[in-house]
Enzyme design. Structure first.
Site, PDB file in Angstrom:
ATOM      1  N   CYS A 168       0.670  -1.035  -0.181  1.00 53.11           N
ATOM      2  CA  CYS A 168       0.009   0.130  -0.030  1.00 53.11           C
ATOM      3  C   CYS A 168       1.016   1.124   0.018  1.00 53.11           C
ATOM      4  O   CYS A 168       1.946   1.215  -0.680  1.00 53.11           O
ATOM      5  CB  CYS A 168      -1.200  -0.032   1.299  1.00 53.11           C
ATOM      6  SG  CYS A 168      -2.168   1.236   0.757  1.00 53.11           S
ATOM      7  N   ASP A 226      -3.006   1.373   9.980  1.00 54.53           N
ATOM      8  CA  ASP A 226      -4.381   2.127  10.487  1.00 54.53           C
ATOM      9  C   ASP A 226      -4.589   2.183  11.778  1.00 54.53           C
ATOM     10  O   ASP A 226      -4.984   3.330  12.304  1.00 54.53           O
ATOM     11  CB  ASP A 226      -5.343   1.703   9.488  1.00 54.53           C
ATOM     12  CG  ASP A 226      -5.126   2.021   8.169  1.00 54.53           C
ATOM     13  OD1 ASP A 226      -4.489   1.342   7.267  1.00 54.53           O
ATOM     14  OD2 ASP A 226      -5.676   3.042   7.611  1.00 54.53           O
TER      15      ASP A 226
HETATM   16  P1  RI2 Z   1       0.495   6.566   6.934  1.00 56.78           P
HETATM   17  C1  RI2 Z   1      -3.576   3.571   4.711  1.00 56.78           C
HETATM   18  O1  RI2 Z   1      -4.869   3.606   4.664  1.00 56.78           O
HETATM   19  C2  RI2 Z   1      -2.711   2.492   4.160  1.00 56.78           C
HETATM   20  O2  RI2 Z   1      -3.522   1.196   4.800  1.00 56.78           O
HETATM   21  C3  RI2 Z   1      -1.389   2.641   4.927  1.00 56.78           C
HETATM   22  O3  RI2 Z   1      -0.730   1.412   5.078  1.00 56.78           O
HETATM   23  C4  RI2 Z   1      -2.049   3.128   6.385  1.00 56.78           C
HETATM   24  O4  RI2 Z   1      -3.113   4.016   5.920  1.00 56.78           O
HETATM   25  C5  RI2 Z   1      -1.006   4.138   7.109  1.00 56.78           C
HETATM   26  O5  RI2 Z   1      -0.473   4.909   5.988  1.00 56.78           O
HETATM   27  P2  RI2 Z   1      -5.784   4.201   3.701  1.00 56.78           P
HETATM   28  O6  RI2 Z   1      -6.306   5.705   4.071  1.00 56.78           O
HETATM   29  O7  RI2 Z   1      -0.478   7.007   8.080  1.00 56.78           O
HETATM   30  O8  RI2 Z   1      -5.186   4.143   2.297  1.00 56.78           O
HETATM   31  O9  RI2 Z   1       1.572   5.653   7.471  1.00 56.78           O
HETATM   32  O10 RI2 Z   1      -7.055   3.386   3.335  1.00 56.78           O
HETATM   33  O11 RI2 Z   1       0.602   7.340   5.586  1.00 56.78           O
END
Ligand code: RI2
Length: 307
Positions: free
Chosen positions: A125, A194
């Site tokens: 991701c 998350d």
């Molecule tokens: P940072 C994101 O969630 C991804 O799952 C990623 O691993 C997590 O947030 C943490 O991201 P989404 O908003 O806070 O894409 O480290 O559903 O940037």
């Protein structure tokens, strides 16, 4: 940006990433406080509380968002002076953003130390916390290679490879189903989070737990990079982490499959603590089993009863 617009942009994933949605929500509360035209503190508190609810509802299972707005709102209900309430709200929103950015820098420095020279590292991701560690290791002069998953359905892996390539990190994009095939050639996995539950389970982008399983099978260390506001005080009091489900249009185009076929689109999954080597936080590298202590230290018990 006001709360309604921020919430809409979070809901549509225009603003995304667990930390970024928390920062933007905190800043939306600041803008609400600055825009308030009423004459009394109680009115401002009411407006802020409504804004808080609107923001939290935009991604109701995101604990970072909840922790971010709680940080800004903590103690606001006791304030009776309008100017003071406005000033405190603005100051706490700015403080949350500052702390969260400092945490990212610290995590990057600590995480980079866990990446040996010559390492091949997988990420899943688009986590700013995980990517920060990879870029920091590269900047330390280590000759690393990163493999990034595409991360269907939103393909946040495209963002990741762009971030890494911009920083000059040698990067390879793979499809999600190629993870197990390449795992035996890798030296470490770095992902974000998350939500982290009090038992040390990590809730992250769908597919993370499969990556962890493949890493465990090949004895590849699995690191989670997360600021402390990703830890969930709610789980300490028994609340189970709900996994957000999103719409079918994220997976198929209209008419592509028969109407009789159901679509299930969970956004996150839970990786049990036994698959996680360490969680890299701004407080240091901790075992997943330290999650309970981090929650007590960072949030105390009073937070949980405010909602
Ligand atoms: P940072 C994101 O969630 C991804 O799952 C990623 O691993 C997590 O947030 C943490 O991201 P989404 O908003 O806070 O894409 O480290 O559903 O940037």
């Amino acid at each position: 940006m006001r709360a309604k617009e921020t919430a809409d942009r979070i809901r549509s994933m225009e603003i995304r990433g667990a930390a970024e949605i928390a920062r933007q929500a905190a800043l939306a509360l600041k803008d609400e406080a600055l825009a308030y035209q009423g004459k009394d503190a109680a009115g401002l508190f009411h407006a802020l509380d409504e804004a808080r609810q609107t923001l939290v509802a935009s991604r109701p299972t995101a604990i970072s968002l909840w922790n971010g707005v709680q940080f800004v709102m903590k103690g606001n209900d006791r304030e009776t002076d309008l100017d003071l309430l406005r000033t405190i709200t603005v100051r706490r929103a700015d403080e949350f953003v500052k702390r969260s950015k400092e945490a990212l820098d610290i995590i990057a420095r600590i995480g980079a130390n866990r990446i040996p020279d010559g390492a091949k590292v997988l990420t899943h991701c688009n986590s700013k916390a995980a990517i920060g560690c990879l870029i920091a290791a590269h900047r330390q002069g280590k000759n690393i290679q990163v493999f990034a998953t595409e991360s269907r359905p939103w393909r946040q892996g495209i963002l990741t490879v762009n971030d890494l390539a911009k920083a000059g990190v040698p990067t390879t994009l793979i499809i999600d189903s190629a993870v197990r095939h390449i795992m035996k050639d890798l030296d470490a996995v770095f992902v974000g989070a998350d939500t982290i539950a009090s038992n040390g389970a990590v809730i992250n982008k769908i597919g993370t737990s499969q990556v962890a399983l493949a890493a465990d099978e090949s004895r590849v260390p699995f690191y989670v990079c997360a600021e402390t506001f990703k830890f969930s005080p709610k789980t300490m009091f028994g609340e189970l982490v709900k996994i957000e489900e999103r719409g079918s249009s994220e997976i198929v185009k209209p008419g592509e499959i028969p109407d009789s076929v159901k679509i299930f689109n969970p956004v996150f999954d839970a990786t049990p603590p036994e698959y996680i080597d360490s969680i890299i936080t701004e407080l240091g590298v901790v075992p997943p089993y330290a999650a309970y202590e981090i929650i007590v230290k960072e949030f105390g018990q009073e937070y949980i009863f405010t909602e």
